[in-house]
Design a protein around this motif. Structure first.
Motif, PDB file in Angstrom:
ATOM      1  N   LEU A 163     -29.590 -37.173  22.475  1.00 34.30           N
ATOM      2  CA  LEU A 163     -29.779 -38.347  21.908  1.00 34.30           C
ATOM      3  C   LEU A 163     -28.654 -38.802  21.225  1.00 34.30           C
ATOM      4  CD1 LEU A 163     -33.505 -37.926  20.811  1.00 34.30           C
ATOM      5  CD2 LEU A 163     -32.720 -39.419  22.483  1.00 34.30           C
ATOM      6  N   LYS A 164     -27.795 -37.724  20.521  1.00 32.31           N
ATOM      7  CA  LYS A 164     -26.654 -38.094  19.716  1.00 32.31           C
ATOM      8  C   LYS A 164     -25.620 -38.673  20.713  1.00 32.31           C
ATOM      9  CE  LYS A 164     -24.482 -34.849  17.867  1.00 32.31           C
ATOM     10  NZ  LYS A 164     -23.797 -33.757  17.097  1.00 32.31           N
ATOM     11  N   ARG A 165     -25.496 -38.015  21.895  1.00 36.26           N
ATOM     12  CA  ARG A 165     -24.442 -38.573  22.826  1.00 36.26           C
ATOM     13  C   ARG A 165     -24.743 -39.662  23.444  1.00 36.26           C
ATOM     14  NH1 ARG A 165     -20.781 -34.566  25.458  1.00 36.26           N
ATOM     15  NH2 ARG A 165     -19.314 -35.841  27.053  1.00 36.26           N
ATOM     16  N   ALA A 166     -26.134 -40.178  23.449  1.00 33.25           N
ATOM     17  CA  ALA A 166     -26.430 -41.317  24.192  1.00 33.25           C
ATOM     18  C   ALA A 166     -26.583 -42.553  23.277  1.00 33.25           C
ATOM     19  CB  ALA A 166     -27.756 -41.484  25.070  1.00 33.25           C
ATOM     20  N   PHE A 167     -27.071 -42.260  22.210  1.00 33.76           N
ATOM     21  CA  PHE A 167     -27.600 -43.371  21.282  1.00 33.76           C
ATOM     22  C   PHE A 167     -26.746 -43.257  19.903  1.00 33.76           C
ATOM     23  CE2 PHE A 167     -31.314 -42.548  23.965  1.00 33.76           C
ATOM     24  CZ  PHE A 167     -31.269 -43.677  24.776  1.00 33.76           C
ATOM     25  N   GLY A 168     -26.208 -41.990  19.600  1.00 35.44           N
ATOM     26  CA  GLY A 168     -25.589 -41.886  18.271  1.00 35.44           C
ATOM     27  C   GLY A 168     -26.264 -41.252  17.463  1.00 35.44           C
ATOM     28  N   ARG A 169     -25.560 -40.927  16.217  1.00 34.38           N
ATOM     29  CA  ARG A 169     -25.795 -39.880  15.130  1.00 34.38           C
ATOM     30  C   ARG A 169     -27.261 -40.225  14.544  1.00 34.38           C
ATOM     31  NH1 ARG A 169     -23.160 -35.734  12.505  1.00 34.38           N
ATOM     32  NH2 ARG A 169     -23.659 -35.643  10.013  1.00 34.38           N
ATOM     33  N   SER A 170     -27.389 -41.549  14.108  1.00 35.05           N
ATOM     34  CA  SER A 170     -28.632 -42.007  13.494  1.00 35.05           C
ATOM     35  C   SER A 170     -29.778 -41.697  14.279  1.00 35.05           C
ATOM     36  CB  SER A 170     -28.501 -43.488  13.128  1.00 35.05           C
ATOM     37  OG  SER A 170     -27.360 -43.859  12.285  1.00 35.05           O
ATOM     38  N   LEU A 171     -29.959 -42.209  15.470  1.00 28.16           N
ATOM     39  CA  LEU A 171     -31.339 -41.845  16.119  1.00 28.16           C
ATOM     40  C   LEU A 171     -31.313 -40.211  16.518  1.00 28.16           C
ATOM     41  CD1 LEU A 171     -33.439 -43.216  17.501  1.00 28.16           C
ATOM     42  CD2 LEU A 171     -32.465 -43.052  19.636  1.00 28.16           C
ATOM     43  N   ALA A 172     -30.431 -39.405  16.414  1.00 22.37           N
ATOM     44  CA  ALA A 172     -30.264 -38.046  16.571  1.00 22.37           C
ATOM     45  C   ALA A 172     -31.008 -37.443  15.270  1.00 22.37           C
ATOM     46  CB  ALA A 172     -29.109 -37.348  16.964  1.00 22.37           C
ATOM     47  N   PHE A 173     -30.626 -38.006  14.098  1.00 24.18           N
ATOM     48  CA  PHE A 173     -31.170 -37.687  12.807  1.00 24.18           C
ATOM     49  C   PHE A 173     -32.582 -37.921  12.565  1.00 24.18           C
ATOM     50  CE2 PHE A 173     -32.747 -38.917   8.814  1.00 24.18           C
ATOM     51  CZ  PHE A 173     -32.446 -37.816   8.069  1.00 24.18           C
ATOM     52  N   LEU A 174     -33.169 -38.939  13.238  1.00 25.13           N
ATOM     53  CA  LEU A 174     -34.541 -39.150  13.169  1.00 25.13           C
ATOM     54  C   LEU A 174     -35.307 -38.354  14.065  1.00 25.13           C
ATOM     55  CD1 LEU A 174     -34.491 -43.217  13.125  1.00 25.13           C
ATOM     56  CD2 LEU A 174     -35.033 -41.565  11.207  1.00 25.13           C
ATOM     57  N   PHE A 175     -34.610 -37.798  15.168  1.00 24.71           N
ATOM     58  CA  PHE A 175     -35.310 -36.946  15.895  1.00 24.71           C
ATOM     59  C   PHE A 175     -35.475 -35.475  15.199  1.00 24.71           C
ATOM     60  CE2 PHE A 175     -34.737 -33.186  19.108  1.00 24.71           C
ATOM     61  CZ  PHE A 175     -35.865 -33.261  19.607  1.00 24.71           C
ATOM     62  N   ALA A 176     -34.362 -35.176  14.569  1.00 25.57           N
ATOM     63  CA  ALA A 176     -34.298 -33.826  13.649  1.00 25.57           C
ATOM     64  C   ALA A 176     -35.366 -33.979  12.725  1.00 25.57           C
ATOM     65  CB  ALA A 176     -32.924 -33.512  13.385  1.00 25.57           C
ATOM     66  N   TRP A 177     -35.353 -34.949  12.154  1.00 22.17           N
ATOM     67  CA  TRP A 177     -36.354 -35.365  11.013  1.00 22.17           C
ATOM     68  C   TRP A 177     -37.854 -35.404  11.652  1.00 22.17           C
ATOM     69  CZ3 TRP A 177     -37.274 -35.759   5.706  1.00 22.17           C
ATOM     70  CH2 TRP A 177     -38.459 -36.354   5.611  1.00 22.17           C
ATOM     71  N   ALA A 178     -38.036 -35.813  12.575  1.00 25.30           N
ATOM     72  CA  ALA A 178     -39.130 -35.818  13.418  1.00 25.30           C
ATOM     73  C   ALA A 178     -39.865 -34.382  13.448  1.00 25.30           C
ATOM     74  CB  ALA A 178     -39.210 -36.593  14.559  1.00 25.30           C
ATOM     75  N   ARG A 179     -38.980 -33.471  14.244  1.00 27.01           N
ATOM     76  CA  ARG A 179     -38.955 -32.147  14.502  1.00 27.01           C
ATOM     77  C   ARG A 179     -39.510 -31.567  13.223  1.00 27.01           C
ATOM     78  NH1 ARG A 179     -38.242 -29.213  18.549  1.00 27.01           N
ATOM     79  NH2 ARG A 179     -37.506 -27.581  17.351  1.00 27.01           N
ATOM     80  N   LEU A 180     -38.836 -31.797  12.050  1.00 30.50           N
ATOM     81  CA  LEU A 180     -38.779 -31.040  10.857  1.00 30.50           C
ATOM     82  C   LEU A 180     -40.421 -31.570  10.270  1.00 30.50           C
ATOM     83  CD1 LEU A 180     -38.432 -29.420   8.164  1.00 30.50           C
ATOM     84  CD2 LEU A 180     -37.114 -31.451   7.268  1.00 30.50           C
ATOM     85  N   THR A 181     -40.855 -32.571  10.333  1.00 31.50           N
ATOM     86  CA  THR A 181     -42.222 -33.120   9.676  1.00 31.50           C
ATOM     87  C   THR A 181     -43.274 -33.381  10.612  1.00 31.50           C
ATOM     88  OG1 THR A 181     -41.090 -35.399   9.783  1.00 31.50           O
ATOM     89  CG2 THR A 181     -40.585 -34.227   7.772  1.00 31.50           C
ATOM     90  N   VAL A 182     -43.054 -33.636  11.712  1.00 30.28           N
ATOM     91  CA  VAL A 182     -44.220 -33.960  12.841  1.00 30.28           C
ATOM     92  C   VAL A 182     -44.283 -32.893  13.869  1.00 30.28           C
ATOM     93  CG1 VAL A 182     -45.186 -35.646  14.365  1.00 30.28           C
ATOM     94  CG2 VAL A 182     -44.001 -36.349  12.052  1.00 30.28           C
ATOM     95  N   ILE A 183     -43.272 -32.894  14.774  1.00 34.73           N
ATOM     96  CA  ILE A 183     -43.378 -32.263  16.172  1.00 34.73           C
ATOM     97  C   ILE A 183     -43.692 -30.683  16.099  1.00 34.73           C
ATOM     98  CG2 ILE A 183     -42.283 -31.816  18.372  1.00 34.73           C
ATOM     99  CD1 ILE A 183     -40.809 -34.809  18.105  1.00 34.73           C
ATOM    100  N   GLN A 184     -42.372 -30.166  15.327  1.00 34.29           N
ATOM    101  CA  GLN A 184     -42.790 -28.802  15.202  1.00 34.29           C
ATOM    102  C   GLN A 184     -43.706 -28.080  14.229  1.00 34.29           C
ATOM    103  OE1 GLN A 184     -40.587 -27.148  17.397  1.00 34.29           O
ATOM    104  NE2 GLN A 184     -40.759 -24.845  16.690  1.00 34.29           N
ATOM    105  N   THR A 185     -43.749 -28.960  12.977  1.00 36.60           N
ATOM    106  CA  THR A 185     -44.704 -28.440  11.933  1.00 36.60           C
ATOM    107  C   THR A 185     -46.171 -28.910  12.545  1.00 36.60           C
ATOM    108  OG1 THR A 185     -44.323 -30.343  10.889  1.00 36.60           O
ATOM    109  CG2 THR A 185     -43.284 -28.349   9.950  1.00 36.60           C
ATOM    110  N   GLY A 186     -46.020 -29.909  13.180  1.00 37.02           N
ATOM    111  CA  GLY A 186     -47.524 -30.272  13.742  1.00 37.02           C
ATOM    112  C   GLY A 186     -48.015 -29.303  14.963  1.00 37.02           C
ATOM    113  N   SER A 187     -47.038 -28.708  15.651  1.00 41.66           N
ATOM    114  CA  SER A 187     -47.266 -27.936  16.748  1.00 41.66           C
ATOM    115  C   SER A 187     -47.952 -26.414  16.299  1.00 41.66           C
ATOM    116  CB  SER A 187     -46.080 -27.508  17.358  1.00 41.66           C
ATOM    117  OG  SER A 187     -45.706 -28.737  18.445  1.00 41.66           O
TER     118      SER A 187
END
Length: 452
Positions: free
Chosen positions: A95-119
């Motif tokens: 995502l960082k390579r295709a869309f830039g650092r900002s979107l990659a940050f939101l993915f990392a934030w989502a993993r922290l708060t939703v995806i991984q913790t939700g799992s």
């Protein structure tokens, strides 16, 4: 959702150069790893939820077959990304390579708060549902067990006590044994052994597919190991087709067993479908035994998710100064202490959310699904973007029938994103709002960088 994760170990996180995977895996090794990753605790919980949405028994089996086909298409797309860009960040790097650092940050934030913790929380509720079959702790038994196992396993990781290889192997054997027992008892059950309840299903195929693909979750991580397969050009496709074919066959068999042993109505209304099937055939002893096997095998999945999640949160802390407190590594014991504590706190908060809605497992599916499928959709689009933007890069594996295959994958992700938003409940809204809450942190982080 053996939920979707990137295996980031300490050595990879501390590396200064881009990781270069070595081709050490033979075809049987790769198949075994993929099957082991994908078949998780979810298959003991989601069949009842799928049955409650399907209109009839044939539809139940067709939905599970469709899940296997979607998984194959997605795994082929991830195989190209993983072998072309073998970076420890996985989806974060694509995502960082295709869309830039900002979107990659939101993915990392989502993993922290939703995806991984939700799992983590989702798996903890599976443990709670089956542990309750062994010893009930009152009205909120499942939630008490879920919170307790998150706290206990996080504490073990904090003091550096991680399950050894032999323990993980025993847990995997318990899971496989549980599946085989359920299939055997279910397929040899007679119709006389059950009292069929009235079928009350909704016919909502979109939501049913959300639950189906939760159980297939993990093939994205499985495709990531394709960067380490010997003879990549030949074995990547073969390993993916063999492994997902095996998984699909197992899932069809287990659901056929549930349907034959319980019937659609009983299956749809079950809170612990494997235990109910064994109870109907072998009495309370059978229900107790299968519940014990499932509860024990679930511990391994929870521990692994806690372990890998803390390390990706550590990587987030290293990349973004705003979260630098998570980027500290405790040498003795060798653990990312702050990342583990933050992860556990969020997961325990999600247990409370699941308790308030009185649908713990289902609420966690609602909470994670829209965010999960949104970033899955973006990962599929990133393949198209990177193919167009970087045509000169050598690609050890090319997804077949390009661009049709990634377009089909994106269409499937878009449909599941729509279904998870439209047909799910308050958990979905909470998940989307939590990801949106990361935008102010992104702006604040940029401001701090400019000030420095």
């Amino acid at each position: 959702m053996s939920r979707p994760t990137e295996n980031i170990v300490l050595e990879e996180v501390q590396a200064t150069d881009v990781a270069t995977p070595k081709p050490l895996l033979r075809l049987p090794d790769a198949v075994a790893l993929i099957v082991g990753i994908v078949i998780g605790a979810g298959i003991f919980e989601t069949p009842a939820l799928v049955a409650s949405q399907a209109g009839n028994e044939i539809t139940v089996l067709l939905l599970w077959l469709a899940g296997g086909l979607v998984s194959i298409i997605g795994a082929l797309c991830y195989a190209e990304l993983a072998t072309t860009y073998p970076d420890v960040g996985g989806v974060y790097f694509y995502l960082k390579r295709a869309f830039g650092r900002s979107l990659a940050f939101l993915f990392a934030w989502a993993r922290l708060t939703v995806i991984q913790t939700g799992s983590i929380t989702l798996l903890a509720f599976v443990f709670g549902d089956y542990a309750t079959q062994l010893w009930r702790l009152g009205a909120f038994s499942s939630s008490i067990y879920a919170a307790g196992v998150i706290a206990l396993l996080t504490a073990l990781n904090l003091v550096g006590l991680r399950q050894g290889k032999w323990t993980q192997n025993l847990l995997s054997v318990a899971k496989v044994l549980g599946l085989l027992l359920v299939v055997m008892f279910g397929l040899f059950a007679t119709n006389a052994s059950r009292v069929t309840l009235e079928t009350t299903t909704t016919g909502n195929w979109g939501l049913a597919m959300v639950f189906v693909l939760l159980s297939y979750g993990g093939w994205n991580e499985a495709a990531y190991i394709s960067a380490e397969i010997q003879n990549r050009r030949r074995n990547i496709l073969r390993s993916l087709l063999w492994s997902i074919g095996i998984i699909t066959a197992i899932y069809l068999l287990i659901n056929w067993a549930y349907l034959r042993g319980l019937g659609l109505g009983n299956m749809a209304q079950s809170e612990a479908v494997a235990a109910d099937l064994m109870r109907s055939i072998a009495g309370e002893t059978g229900a107790w035994f299968i519940s014990f096997l499932i509860a024990i095998s679930t511990l391994g999945a929870i521990n692994a998710t806690i372990f890998t999640g803390a390390r990706t949160n550590y990587a987030l802390g290293k990349d973004f100064s705003l979260f630098s407190f998570m980027g500290r590594w405790q040498q003795l014991p060798s653990t990312p202490t702050s990342a583990l504590i933050v992860q556990a706190a969020i997961a325990l908060g999600l247990v409370l959310l699941g308790t308030l809605t009185r649908k713990g497992f289902e609420t966690m599916v609602d909470y994670t699904a829209p965010v999960f499928w949104f970033f899955f959709l973006l990962s599929g689009i990133s393949l198209l973007v990177l193919r167009y933007r970087e045509p000169q890069i050598t690609r050890p594996f090319n997804v077949p029938f390009y661009p049709l295959t990634p377009l089909l994958f994106c269409a499937a992700c878009g449909y599941l994103l729509y279904s998870s938003l439209v047909y799910t409940n308050v958990g979905a809204i909470a998940g989307v709002l939590v990801v949106a809450a990361g935008i102010p942190f992104l702006v604040w982080n940029r401001y701090r960088q400019r000030q420095n």
